[in-house]
Design an enzyme around this catalytic site. Structure first.
Site, PDB file in Angstrom:
ATOM      1  N   CYS A  50      63.871  81.325  25.853  1.00 45.34           N
ATOM      2  CA  CYS A  50      63.250  81.223  27.168  1.00 45.34           C
ATOM      3  C   CYS A  50      61.803  80.724  27.073  1.00 45.34           C
ATOM      4  CB  CYS A  50      63.302  82.595  27.839  1.00 45.34           C
ATOM      5  SG  CYS A  50      62.641  82.671  29.498  1.00 45.34           S
ATOM      6  N   HIS A  65      63.891  79.828  36.546  1.00 48.17           N
ATOM      7  CA  HIS A  65      64.055  80.763  35.432  1.00 48.17           C
ATOM      8  C   HIS A  65      65.292  81.623  35.620  1.00 48.17           C
ATOM      9  CE1 HIS A  65      63.586  84.634  33.388  1.00 48.17           C
ATOM     10  NE2 HIS A  65      63.212  83.870  32.384  1.00 48.17           N
ATOM     11  N   GLU A  73      70.858  83.497  28.748  1.00 48.71           N
ATOM     12  CA  GLU A  73      70.396  84.728  28.100  1.00 48.71           C
ATOM     13  C   GLU A  73      71.429  85.851  28.189  1.00 48.71           C
ATOM     14  OE1 GLU A  73      65.664  84.849  27.995  1.00 48.71           O
ATOM     15  OE2 GLU A  73      66.442  85.140  30.016  1.00 48.71           O
ATOM     16  N   GLU A  77      71.236  95.303  26.982  1.00 49.52           N
ATOM     17  CA  GLU A  77      72.332  96.273  26.878  1.00 49.52           C
ATOM     18  C   GLU A  77      73.568  95.635  26.252  1.00 49.52           C
ATOM     19  OE1 GLU A  77      70.023  97.050  30.756  1.00 49.52           O
ATOM     20  OE2 GLU A  77      70.759  95.304  29.656  1.00 49.52           O
ATOM     21  N   CYS A 106      76.203  94.649  33.444  1.00 53.85           N
ATOM     22  CA  CYS A 106      75.993  95.480  32.256  1.00 53.85           C
ATOM     23  C   CYS A 106      76.586  96.871  32.454  1.00 53.85           C
ATOM     24  CB  CYS A 106      74.509  95.570  31.910  1.00 53.85           C
ATOM     25  SG  CYS A 106      73.870  94.048  31.153  1.00 53.85           S
ATOM     26  N   TYR A 124      65.172  98.173  38.624  1.00 54.23           N
ATOM     27  CA  TYR A 124      65.450  96.737  38.584  1.00 54.23           C
ATOM     28  C   TYR A 124      65.495  96.240  40.021  1.00 54.23           C
ATOM     29  CZ  TYR A 124      68.001  92.413  37.411  1.00 54.23           C
ATOM     30  OH  TYR A 124      68.398  91.109  37.252  1.00 54.23           O
TER      31      TYR A 124
END
Length: 148
Positions: A50, A65, A73, A77, A106, A124
């Protein structure tokens, strides 16, 4: 618990290894007071990182991004779960310590991997699925934010 802080500190150390320009996340898988595996968010081995793709990252590039990150990416986890699988280490009954609240993908993978406790440090901002989180409790998965 006293070990919660220790394992979260270790997850934070792994987060510092991330090459992500937006958010560095670390994760540690633990069972019986022992570390089984660890991970941080980043690209697969040999792929462009990145920080190389966005060398002068600014908030104006956030949408680019997010798109790039989604395609390239792997979350911390999942890296911890995959490393355990690669090494032949069972994750059944384990606890996942992660520096940021896991995303829905995840969480689904953690449940499928037999992880029974998920402890996170920071909220988050893109995690909005309360119904899914309630399902974790009905499945017997302890899901909690680490209190300061």
């Amino acid at each position: 618990m006293i070990n919660d802080k220790l394992f979260m500190d270790i997850a934070a150390h792994f987060a510092s290894q991330s090459k992500c320009v937006s958010r560095k996340v670390g994760a540690v898988l633990v069972r019986g007071g022992r570390i089984l595996s660890s991970g941080y968010n980043g690209t697969p081995p040999g792929w462009r990182n990145c920080c190389e793709h966005f060398p002068d990252y600014s908030i104006e590039q956030r949408q680019d991004h997010i798109s790039w990150s989604t395609a390239n990416e792997i979350h911390a986890e999942m890296n911890a779960i995959m490393w355990a699988a690669k090494e032949g280490t069972s994750t059944d009954g384990a606890t996942m310590y992660t520096t940021v609240q896991p995303c829905s993908d995840c969480l689904k993978n953690m449940v499928a991997a037999g992880i029974k406790e998920i402890v996170y440090l920071e909220e988050y901002d893109r995690m909005q699925n309360e119904a899914f989180i309630n399902t974790l409790f009905t499945l017997g998965v302890d899901y909690r934010k680490l209190s300061s």
